[in-house]
Write an enzyme that holds these catalytic residues in place. Structure first.
Site, PDB file in Angstrom:
ATOM      1  N   CYS A  97       0.824  -1.206   0.000  1.00 57.89           N
ATOM      2  CA  CYS A  97       0.000   0.000   0.000  1.00 57.89           C
ATOM      3  C   CYS A  97       0.858   1.256   0.000  1.00 57.89           C
ATOM      4  O   CYS A  97       0.553   2.229  -0.702  1.00 57.89           O
ATOM      5  CB  CYS A  97      -0.930  -0.006   1.213  1.00 57.89           C
ATOM      6  SG  CYS A  97      -1.946   1.469   1.371  1.00 57.89           S
ATOM      7  N   CYS A 194      -5.468  -3.295   7.831  1.00 64.61           N
ATOM      8  CA  CYS A 194      -6.633  -2.416   7.978  1.00 64.61           C
ATOM      9  C   CYS A 194      -7.888  -2.991   7.341  1.00 64.61           C
ATOM     10  O   CYS A 194      -8.968  -2.949   7.933  1.00 64.61           O
ATOM     11  CB  CYS A 194      -6.327  -1.036   7.406  1.00 64.61           C
ATOM     12  SG  CYS A 194      -6.030  -0.999   5.610  1.00 64.61           S
TER      13      CYS A 194
END
Length: 365
Positions: A97, A194
C-alpha cells in the site's frame, strides 16, 4: 508571512490527529486528507474513521479532504494480498500500500494542493545522508514503523516530515489528554491489516474466493523425504514455519517448510532445518543508488511487528542479484516478506524474499 503548507494523511486515530496539532505548533499550515480504502460506496454512509478525521480537522480548524480510492486499493492491495497467498507466498499489504496507494497519492495530492511537505503519524524520523534522504527509527522502540517504509523513493522522502518521531507514544497520549482530545485518547488503537477489520485472513480469503474452499480442502502433506504424512485444509491458509492446523497421522514434530501451490501440497520438515544463512533477491531498493557499489555491513530485519532484534549481516550486489548473508542463521524466512537493511538505525534499503531454500540447520533445536 505565508506559512509553508504540509499535507497530512489522517486516519481519525490519535497519531495522525496529534501530528496535525504538532505540525500547527511547528508553524505549518496543515491540510488533512483521508483515503477511503474500506467502503465501496461513500454515498450510502460515511465510514467511522472518515467521520472521526473530519471531526478532528474541524476541531483544529484545518482544511480537510476525502479521496475515494477504494477501487484502486482493491486492485493494488486487496487483490495482491489474496493472489500472493494463492501463489503460496506471504504478502505484506502495508508495504504494498505504501508503494502503490498511500504515499503515491500523498505526493500527487500534495502537488495538486500546493503543499511542499508530506506528513503522517508514523513514529519515525527523516534524515539526510550523503545527499539522500532516509527513514530513521524514532524515539519509541515499541512503536517503530521504519520496517514498513523501506520502499519509498527519494521523490517522496525529500518531502517528508514526521512530527511524532521524537516522542514516545505515552507522551503523545498525555499531550492529547491535556488538550482535551478525550475521544482519540480513549479510542482503541487499530492493529494489523486495515482492510481485514479484525477478520482472520483465512476467512477473508474464503469470502473473496468462495469457490476455492472445497477445491483446496484435503490437500496432501508430505515430509522432506517424499512420504505423505497427513492432510491440510488448503495451502493458502498456511505459512512457512507453521505447525498448528496441519492434520498429521502422528505427531512427527514437523513444520511447514515449503508450499507447493500448483499441487495444493505442503512440504514439512523438522524445526531445526528451517534456517537460512544466505539468499539472493531480485526486488530491492536502496535510498542511495550508489550504496551497493561494494559489500556493506548492515543490520537485517526480517519481520516488522515482532520483538526479534535485527540480525547483523552483509549485502552485496553481484550480477544484478543482491546476495544477503546473515551472521547468524534466521528461522522461517518466507517468500513474499520483506527484508529491511539498517545502518545505525537508519533504513538504507530493503527487498522482497523470492523463492528460496533453507541452507543452515541448527542442531540445538
Amino acid at each position: 508571512m505565508k506559512k509553508e503548507k504540509v499535507l497530512l494523511g489522517m486516519s481519525g486515530g490519535i497519531d495522525s490527529s496529534m501530528s496535525a496539532w504538532y505540525l500547527q505548533n511547528m508553524g505549518y499550515e496543515v491540510i488533512g486528507i483521508t483515503f477511503n480504502t474500506i467502503s465501496n460506496s461513500l454515498t450510502d454512509h460515511t465510514p467511522q474513521f472518515i467521520a472521526e478525521a473530519q471531526t478532528l480537522a474541524a476541531q483544529l480548524n484545518i482544511e480537510h479532504h476525502v479521496l475515494d480510492v477504494y477501487n484502486q486499493f482493491k486492485k493494488e492491495v486487496i487483490d495482491y494480498f489474496v493472489d500472493e497467498y494463492l501463489k503460496g507466498r506471504t504478502p505484506n499489504p502495508c508495504i504494498r500500500c505504501n508503494e502503490t496507494i498511500k504515499w503515491k497519492l500523498l505526493l500527487e495530492e500534495s502537488q495538486r494542493l500546493q503543499c511542499t511537505k508530506i506528513s503522517t503519524g508514523h513514529y519515525v524520523n527523516i534524515t539526510e545522508k550523503e545527499g539522500f534522504y532516509h527513514i530513521q527509527k524514532g524515539k519509541d522502540p515499541s512503536k517503530d514503523q521504519s520496517y514498513f517504509l523501506w520502499n519509498l523513493p527519494q521523490s517522496i522522502l525529500s518531502r517528508c516530515i514526521f512530527p511524532l518521531g521524537s516522542f514516545l507514544k505515552s507522551e503523545v497520549k498525555d499531550k492529547a489528554a491535556k488538550l482535551g482530545f478525550q475521544s482519540i485518547v480513549k479510542k482503541r488503537e487499530s492493529m494489523g491489516v486495515c482492510f481485514l477489520q479484525g477478520q482472520d485472513y483465512r476467512s477473508y480469503i474464503n469470502d473473496m474466493r468462495p469457490e476455492l474452499k472445497n477445491k483446496l480442502k484435503n490437500g496432501e502433506v508430505w515430509n522432506s523425504t517424499g512420504n505423505k504424512i497427513g492432510t491440510h485444509d488448503g495451502f493458502p491458509y498456511y505459512t512457512i514455519g507453521q505447525k498448528r492446523g496441519i492434520n498429521l497421522q502422528a505427531d512427527h514434530g514437523e513444520y511447514v517448510a515449503k508450499i507447493d501451490a500448483a499441487n495444493n501440497r505442503l512440504i514439512t520438515a523438522p524445526k531445526n532445518t528451517l534456517f537460512t544463512k544466505h539468499l539472493m533477491i531480485h526486488t530491492y531498493l536502496t535510498s542511495n543508488p550508489s550504496f551497493l557499489q561494494g559489500p556493506q555491513q548492515v543490520d537485517l530485519r526480517i519481520r516488522g511487528l515482532d520483538a526479534v532484534p535485527p540480525t547483523p549481516g552483509t549485502i552485496e550486489l553481484i550480477d544484478k542479484e543482491l546476495h544477503i548473508h546473515f551472521s547468524n542463521p534466521v528461522w522461517a524466512l518466507t517468500p513474499g516478506q520483506s527484508i529491511v537493511f539498517y545502518q545505525d538505525n537508519i533504513v538504507v534499503g530493503g527487498g522482497i524474499v523470492d523463492n528460496m531454500e533453507f541452507n543452515a540447520g541448527n542442531e540445538s533445536l
